[in-house]
Design an enzyme around this catalytic site. Structure first.
Site, short mmCIF file in Angstrom:
data_model
loop_
_atom_site.label_atom_id
_atom_site.label_comp_id
_atom_site.label_asym_id
_atom_site.label_seq_id
_atom_site.Cartn_x
_atom_site.Cartn_y
_atom_site.Cartn_z
N GLU A 174 0.83 -1.21 0.00
CA GLU A 174 0.00 0.00 0.00
C GLU A 174 0.86 1.25 0.00
O GLU A 174 0.64 2.18 -0.79
CB GLU A 174 -0.92 0.01 1.23
CG GLU A 174 -2.31 -0.49 0.93
CD GLU A 174 -2.74 -0.28 -0.51
OE1 GLU A 174 -2.87 -1.30 -1.22
OE2 GLU A 174 -2.95 0.86 -0.96
N GLU B 88 10.61 -2.79 -2.51
CA GLU B 88 10.56 -4.18 -2.07
C GLU B 88 9.38 -4.27 -1.13
O GLU B 88 9.43 -3.74 -0.01
CB GLU B 88 11.89 -4.56 -1.40
CG GLU B 88 12.16 -6.04 -1.42
CD GLU B 88 11.65 -6.73 -0.19
OE1 GLU B 88 10.46 -7.12 -0.21
OE2 GLU B 88 12.39 -6.85 0.78
N GLU C 16 -1.66 -10.23 3.09
CA GLU C 16 -0.45 -10.45 3.88
C GLU C 16 -0.78 -10.20 5.36
O GLU C 16 -1.24 -9.12 5.72
CB GLU C 16 0.64 -9.48 3.42
CG GLU C 16 1.96 -9.72 4.11
CD GLU C 16 3.07 -8.84 3.53
OE1 GLU C 16 2.82 -7.64 3.28
OE2 GLU C 16 4.19 -9.35 3.36
N CYS D 144 8.56 -10.36 4.75
CA CYS D 144 7.79 -10.12 3.53
C CYS D 144 7.77 -11.35 2.64
O CYS D 144 6.81 -11.57 1.91
CB CYS D 144 8.35 -8.92 2.77
SG CYS D 144 10.13 -8.98 2.59
N GLY E 189 3.97 1.39 -0.81
CA GLY E 189 4.77 1.35 -2.04
C GLY E 189 4.04 2.01 -3.21
O GLY E 189 4.63 2.79 -3.97
#
Lengths: 282, 474
Positions: free
Chosen positions: B236, B255, B386, B289, B238
């Site tokens: 989000e 990333e 996630e 991640c 990013g």
């Protein structure tokens, strides 16, 4: 007033009416008219004016063709690209009749040959074994990013210089072309060069109208803005591309010099790097 | 399960001051406005220190310092830049125990992970990129690759010092200068790193650290005199950064998040695979991640495999991060704990079956028991979003094609795992997975020589290896 003389008049014979070409879109290996039924006048020709729906159809075709094209051997992709060079050489007169200088046609042929050779070499140059500190096999290799939407520059050399580096590695493209007669003629070359349908899809029309739909399209992986000549529109398209984090190739201020050695970046900008690990042991 | 006596690491190796300032132009200062925030130990909720909040003027000063330092730093012979980085690597090794304890205190991660994973990789990363500084012409980016200028770098809280190393080492090796913003909940190791830079006599302004929350990061990313933005964090944020940077001409690498599939075929070595699944999702409390947060297990072995997995999970020790026996430490913050709890409740509400081993959690601090959900479908939010916590969603498949289709059925594409004894299957599946890192018969392995980064909405650019240089070179 548009020119009333047709731009291509091959061997006019007195007393015989020449057969004109209809300039259409190139989607999924076929040459449809715009689903919108629209055309626009370019140098006396009625050229298909692509719509949002055409752009979305082209993305579908590009997505459908992508796994098989990427899954073809690099050797095979190289042969197909070389075949494109052969076909352009054979249609030299057609391009020069459209006003492309002979030297540019030669450069275009040579560019396809150059990229054809890259197909089975780029993986070794851009990837390789990684010497990690442990008992692991570790290798990185480039893979195509997927479907690339391209706002192409007007010249034939520019058009080829954005298509070739994208497709040589296994991407498929949706190209918004300027200079429509030349672009459609290139599409006719592609259609007769063993390029599988859907690998290159070519839309004529006004990119300011269609590009925003592609920039915001969820099934497009990358956006090449090389042909965008308005900085504000380029920024707007880049912002739209952020929605799905597309890879973006930005326009070069002052326009790129397509006669220069392209280097690796036009290819690597549209590649992902995949790294695979496996333990070593008996 | 055996009882283990506690084996606590001493926290006396870390000398914490009550308050910390910004590190700008080689010196610490308290920031223009004097605003501060508190950083807490998530295992105890004890306040560790007060840290200055960098406002716009502070970010301005940091960027200006980096700009002044850029000329001389980029003109240094590569071999000299390399020696500074080698010095930094050595000092990190020398202070590894102190930094590991500090990281565990501020982040909540088990000391054995900070000690055995984070710190060795941090030092290795500086060593690796130090060696590139005088060899850039051979890196494949042209005969005379040039640095970009000032890099604005924003990093997350899950591996604070390691993410700093991933950002700072390649930037400095290539001749850029940096302004780095560590995460709001884990600012301390970056400030200790500033002290490492001082010890190494790194020229002032080459590395600047600005602490604060999202606003500070936003000032940095928007700053007109920043040439390059590098961000690790949520997809989000990013997206928001990519929108901000659009049209500015700034180079950008991201990333971002992931929802990795860990695929177990029916011929997988069960004990090895169970270890890999456990490591994949419970390492660092699942605050990773590239965590293997979706287990795809072949239907024919699913029941027995899940039994083995549950048996193994019952032996995981959750508790005091500074105890050397601890496998799972504290959740990094109350906010993150709330997010994990919320998504887990949604998992149950959507019909998945929740299971955790019996384990007693400390009363103070932020804790979440290792959890698996079975009966998960691809439509469930716990299969799509996630969670960034110790929560595993289990799905099944029948054929390799189905496994690949399910693994790729996500907008993310950071990592994936494959467990099978059949070599040709590993290679075929690895080819088809749309993910930047594929671990076969292993998981969560990292190395400075190995490029790391995502496909699709997991971001773009690579960190590590020769590939990692590209983000910082013109």
């Amino acid at each position: 007033m548009p020119k009333s003389v047709k731009s291509v008049t091959v061997s006019p014979e007195p007393g015989r009416l020449s057969v004109r070409k209809t300039y259409k879109l190139y989607i999924g290996g076929k040459f449809p008219r715009s689903e919108s039924g629209r055309t626009y006048l370019v140098d006396g020709d009625n050229v298909a004016l692509a719509s949002r729906k055409d752009a979305r159809d082209a993305v579908l075709a590009a997505r459908a063709a992508q796994p098989k094209w990427a899954g073809a051997t690099a050797y095979n992709r190289g042969q197909v690209l070389y075949r494109i060079a052969e076909m352009i050489e054979a249609r030299r007169a057609e391009f020069t009749a459209l006003g492309v200088p002979g030297a540019e046609v030669s450069a275009v042929v040579d560019r396809w040959v150059w990229y054809a050779g890259w197909s089975d070499k780029i993986a070794q140059v851009a990837g390789g074994a990684n010497p990690v500190a442990g008992p692991f096999f570790n290798i990185s290799a480039p893979e195509p990013t997927g479907v690339v939407a391209v706002v192409a520059p007007a010249s034939l050399l520019g058009l080829v210089s954005v298509i070739a580096p994208a497709i040589v590695t296994g991407n498929t493209v949706v190209v918004l072309a300027a200079g429509p007669q030349v672009a459609v003629t290139l599409a006719e070359v592609l259609a007769t060069s063993d390029v599988p349908g859907g690998v290159v899809n070519l839309l004529t029309g006004r990119y300011a109208e269609t590009a925003p739909w592609l920039a915001g399209h969820d099934d497009v992986n990358a956006l090449d803005l090389t042909g965008v000549d308005h900085p504000d529109l380029a920024a707007e398209l880049e912002r739209a591309a952020a929605g799905t984090l597309k890879r973006v190739i930005r326009p070069v201020t002052g326009g790129p010099d397509f006669t220069a050695d392209p280097g690796l970046r036009p290819m690597t900008a549209l590649l992902e790097t995949k790294t695979v690990w496996h333990p070593k042991g008996y | 399960m055996f009882e283990y006596a506690p084996a606590p690491e001493s926290r006396s190796v870390v000398d914490l001051a009550g308050s910390y300032g910004l590190f700008i132009d080689g010196a610490f200062d308290s920031g223009k406005d004097g605003n501060v925030f508190k950083t807490v130990n998530p295992a105890t909720e004890e306040v560790l220190a007060e840290v200055a909040t960098a406002g716009p003027e502070d970010v301005d000063r940091a960027v200006a310092a980096a700009r002044r330092a850029f000329g001389p730093w980029s003109e240094l012979p590569g071999a000299e830049r390399a020696k500074y980085l080698f010095r930094i690597a050595r000092i990190i090794q020398e202070r590894a125990r102190e930094l590991a304890v500090l990281e565990s205190l501020d982040n909540g991660k088990p000391i054995k992970e900070a000690r055995d994973v984070d710190l060795p990789l941090v030092a290795a990363h500086f060593f690796y990129y130090a060696g590139w500084a005088d060899k850039l012409a051979y890196a494949g980016f042209g005969p005379d690759p040039r640095p970009l200028g000032v890099a604005g770098q924003v990093i997350p809280w899950n591996f604070p010092l390691l993410m700093l190393a991933w950002k700072v080492a390649p930037a400095l090796a290539t001749g850029n200068t940096v302004v780095l913003k560590p995460a709001e909940t884990t600012p301390l190791s970056a400030l200790f790193f500033a002290d490492v830079c001082r010890q190494a006599e790194l020229p002032p302004g080459v590395v600047n650290i600005v602490t604060g929350a999202g606003d500070t990061g936003a000032y940095l990313v928007q700053h007109p005199d920043v040439d390059k933005v590098a961000f690790t964090g949520s997809t989000e944020v990013g997206r928001e950064i990519a929108r901000t940077v659009a049209g500015s001409g700034k180079r950008l690498t991201l990333e971002l998040g992931g929802k990795a599939a860990n695929i177990v075929f029916d011929d997988a070595p069960v004990d090895q695979a169970v270890e890999g699944i456990v490591n994949g999702i419970f390492f660092n409390q699942g605050h990773v991640c590239c965590a293997g947060s979706r287990l795809l297990v072949q239907e024919s072995i699913a029941d027995s495999f899940l039994d083995s997995l549950k048996r193994r999970m019952a032996t995981l020790r959750v508790g005091d991060p500074l105890d050397k026996n601890t496998d799972i430490g504290a959740i990094n913050s109350a906010a993150q704990l709330a997010r994990i709890s919320e998504l887990s409740e949604i998992g149950s509400a959507e019909g998945a079956e929740r299971w955790s081993p019996e384990c007693s959690l400390p009363e103070r601090g932020f804790w979440f028991a290792p959890t698996i959900f079975t009966g998960v479908t691809q439509a469930h939010r716990i299969a799509r979003e996630e969670i960034f916590g110790p929560v595993l969603s289990v799905l099944t498949f029948r054929t390799p094609e189905e496994a690949v289709a399910k693994a790729n059925n996500t907008p993310y594409g950071l990592s994936a795992g494959i467990w099978t004894e059949k070599g040709s299957r590993i290679l075929a599946v690895a080819d088809k997975l749309r993910a930047g890192v594929v671990w076969a018969n292993t998981f969560n392995k990292f190395d400075p020589a190995s490029p790391f980064g995502g496909y699709k909405e997991s971001g773009y650019g690579r960190e590590g290896g020769r590939h990692g240089l590209e983000a910082y070179l013109a």
